[in-house]
Design a protein around this motif. Structure first.
Motif: not given
Lengths: 275, 183
Positions: A113-127
């Motif tokens: 089982i492997e999952m990939e998911q974006l998190s809100i803090p990581y998205l904010t950081e990316a922005m």
């Protein structure tokens, strides 16, 4: 190398290649006749003379040892529950229908089982990163190099900036040579310590350093009196440059602080006795 | 902090580490778990395993080299890689949902079984020849490249195929051979 030796060498090379094939290709190591290979190696061994031939023989023995190790592993593997006759298994693989095979495989397959998911803090950081990123055409813009005009500088300024030395080495050397000639005067030679010895240890070292070059470059020579433990310096009236090309002998002379101190004391005593 | 709260926190962290991909490969190394959870991470994993069992999932430990004969030491666990996998078998139709065509999965099963029968290493030519007996040539090459890319198979400098990390994590090799022989 005789034809016979070449033939023997080829034979041993073949042994090495066969052993390597068994190791690298996963061939059944028992398919090799180890006894026969050993007797071949024994047969040719007395013919080897050169280190290269010995090295080939050693390589063959090493490869053979590796095959024997492989045989051990093979036996160990066959004794495990994982071992199955490859022909039997191959036959099963060939005969089974695709659907049946899938049925079997699905039973023993447990995917990770492997999952990939974006998190809100990581998205904010990316922005934030995106906002701070300079556009590519600006980043790759060529920097105009700063234009620097030509000018002039005096030698004195270069000396002040420690780019040039105040005196060149050759000027220093000639000055030392003149000093030596002056101190020797009519006597033609002077005791080494009487020339290099100065009031401070640093000056003494500097003088000794220049003296070594005076001798090396043919401005002076040394006269050694080993029994009296005395060394004299004899300056030449004209530099003998031909001596600079053939350094005949090196004379190590120790100039430790104690020796300098002792020399200075003796000199003072001499002066006192003269008075 | 109570003992329960302590372990609850550790279990949450372990779940994040095990489920989410952090590197190119999924799963997490023992020493990474030790750094994140402390030296009692095997105990945390045991508690998490109990939770996962209800979801038909399990924590799979893949050791470096051969599996230890007895209880693994902490050093062996630190070097091992931990994954979360499906616990029981999958229904056949679910394989399709996982992005596998039946031909591709059959090819993978065949390649793995054949390599097992050859003591864990088989020449790529032989594997391709075997697959070509039931699959078109163009598909065989493409599939082997996919198996290698996904980590099921590896290939060495002598064109020998071997079972790579994903097969060791996902496939019960012993059970596969036994089931094949009984068919």
């Amino acid at each position: 190398m005789s034809n016979k030796e070449k033939l023997s060498g080829d034979r041993i090379q073949r042994v090495i290649e066969i052993c390597k094939t068994v190791d690298e290709r996963g061939v059944d190591p028992f398919s090799l006749d180890i006894d026969e290979i050993i007797s071949t190696l024994q047969k040719y061994f007395p013919e080897w003379d050169s280190p290269e031939e010995m090295a080939i023989d050693a390589e063959a023995v090493q490869c053979l040892a590796s095959v024997i190790e492989n045989q051990g592993n093979w036996v160990k593997y066959r004794s495990t529950s994982l071992y199955t006759d490859p022909f039997l298994l191959e036959d099963k693989i060939q005969r089974l229908k695709k659907e049946d095979f899938i049925g079997v495989f699905i039973k023993v397959w447990t995917p990770v089982i492997e999952m990939e998911q974006l998190s809100i803090p990581y998205l904010t950081e990316a922005m934030k990163y995106w906002d701070s990123l300079v556009p590519i055409d600006e980043r790759w813009q060529n920097d105009n190099p700063m234009e620097v005009g030509t000018g002039t500088i005096t030698r004195g300024e270069l000396v002040r900036q420690k780019i040039f030395a105040e005196k060149t080495f050759m000027e220093d050397l000639v000055a030392s040579w003149d000093q030596l000639k002056q101190m020797v005067g009519e006597k033609k030679k002077i005791l080494y310590w009487d020339f290099i010895g100065c009031n401070t240890y640093k000056e003494t070292l500097d003088r000794a350093y220049m003296t070594s070059f005076l001798v090396t470059y043919g401005y002076a020579t040394l006269e050694l009196h080993p029994l009296d433990e005395e060394v004299f310096i004899i300056p030449f009236t004209e530099p003998r440059l031909e001596l600079a090309d053939k350094q005949l002998v090196s004379v190590p002379i120790s100039i430790s602080f104690d020796e300098w101190d002792k020399w200075k004391e003796e000199k003072l005593n001499d002066k006192k006795s003269l008075l | 902090m109570t003992k329960k709260a302590y372990y609850d926190r550790k279990i949450k962290r372990a779940t994040q580490l095990l489920f989410y991909k952090h590197h190119m490969k999924p799963g997490v190394k023992g020493w990474e778990l030790k750094n994140a959870l402390g030296s009692d991470y095997p105990k945390v994993l045991k508690i998490l395993e109990n939770h996962l069992e209800k979801l038909d999932l399990q924590i799979k430990t893949v050791f470096e080299g051969e599996n230890p004969s007895g209880e693994p030491t902490l050093e062996e666990l630190n070097k091992a890689r931990f994954y979360v996998t499906v616990r029981g078998g999958l229904p056949e139709k679910d394989a399709k949902m996982m992005g596998w065509r039946i031909d591709d999965l059959a090819g993978l099963a065949t390649a793995i079984s054949y390599i097992i029968s050859k003591k864990g290493k088989a020449s790529r030519d032989n594997v391709e020849e075997l697959l070509r007996s039931k699959l078109p040539s163009w598909r065989v090459e493409m599939n082997i490249a996919r198996y290698i890319r996904n980590g099921y198979l590896g290939e060495d400098e002598h064109n020998q195929l071997y079972l790579d990390w994903r097969t060791r994590a996902e496939v019960d090799q012993k059970a596969l051979v036994e089931l094949l022989l009984t068919k």
